[in-house]
Design a protein around this motif. Sequence first.
Motif, PDB file in Angstrom:
ATOM      1  N   THR A   1     -12.582   8.427  57.067  1.00  0.00           N
ATOM      2  CA  THR A   1     -13.169   7.980  58.321  1.00  0.00           C
ATOM      3  C   THR A   1     -14.210   6.919  57.984  1.00  0.00           C
ATOM      4  N   ARG A   2     -14.406   5.981  58.912  1.00  0.00           N
ATOM      5  CA  ARG A   2     -15.326   4.875  58.654  1.00  0.00           C
ATOM      6  C   ARG A   2     -16.777   5.356  58.732  1.00  0.00           C
ATOM      7  N   ARG A   3     -17.612   4.782  57.883  1.00  0.00           N
ATOM      8  CA  ARG A   3     -19.032   5.084  57.879  1.00  0.00           C
ATOM      9  C   ARG A   3     -19.798   3.852  57.425  1.00  0.00           C
ATOM     10  N   THR A   4     -21.097   3.878  57.614  1.00  0.00           N
ATOM     11  CA  THR A   4     -21.929   2.767  57.172  1.00  0.00           C
ATOM     12  C   THR A   4     -22.846   3.235  56.049  1.00  0.00           C
ATOM     13  N   PHE A   5     -23.119   2.341  55.141  1.00  0.00           N
ATOM     14  CA  PHE A   5     -24.065   2.562  54.053  1.00  0.00           C
ATOM     15  C   PHE A   5     -25.297   1.728  54.379  1.00  0.00           C
ATOM     16  N   SER A   6     -26.363   2.372  54.822  1.00  0.00           N
ATOM     17  CA  SER A   6     -27.574   1.670  55.234  1.00  0.00           C
ATOM     18  C   SER A   6     -28.442   1.342  54.025  1.00  0.00           C
ATOM     19  N   PRO A   7     -29.099   0.171  54.034  1.00  0.00           N
ATOM     20  CA  PRO A   7     -30.023  -0.149  52.947  1.00  0.00           C
ATOM     21  C   PRO A   7     -31.309   0.665  53.074  1.00  0.00           C
ATOM     22  N   ASN A   8     -32.019   0.811  51.975  1.00  0.00           N
ATOM     23  CA  ASN A   8     -33.285   1.549  51.940  1.00  0.00           C
ATOM     24  C   ASN A   8     -34.393   0.607  52.406  1.00  0.00           C
ATOM     25  N   LEU A   9     -34.621   0.537  53.717  1.00  0.00           N
ATOM     26  CA  LEU A   9     -35.591  -0.396  54.276  1.00  0.00           C
ATOM     27  C   LEU A   9     -36.963   0.248  54.395  1.00  0.00           C
ATOM     28  N   GLN A  10     -37.976  -0.512  54.009  1.00  0.00           N
ATOM     29  CA  GLN A  10     -39.366  -0.078  54.056  1.00  0.00           C
ATOM     30  C   GLN A  10     -40.178  -1.148  54.784  1.00  0.00           C
ATOM     31  N   ARG A  11     -41.198  -0.730  55.529  1.00  0.00           N
ATOM     32  CA  ARG A  11     -42.141  -1.675  56.130  1.00  0.00           C
ATOM     33  C   ARG A  11     -43.335  -1.802  55.195  1.00  0.00           C
TER      34      ARG A  11
END
Length: 81
Positions: A25-35
């Motif tokens: 099944t399709r999924r997304t790999f999100s980047p490790n975003l920080q502020r």
Amino acid sequence: MSKHCQVLGTRAHVGNAVSHSHRKTRRTFSPNLQRKRYYVPSLGRTVTLTLTPKGMKTIDRQGIEAVAARLIESGEIGHLK
């Protein structure tokens, strides 16, 4: 929060989640975003950026002045001129 790194442009990737039975099944790999907030002496103020850890290392190597100048030139933080 924006969904990309303002320094490197890293965005989410799309791939497959593979179960034990190998159903995909399709999924997304999100980047490790920080502020992260940086003080930019040439602007005389702090700038809040959304970064990945690799983007933070890029700022450590090149310096916030060089990175901020490039971001202003590209229009990523153009409202801070």
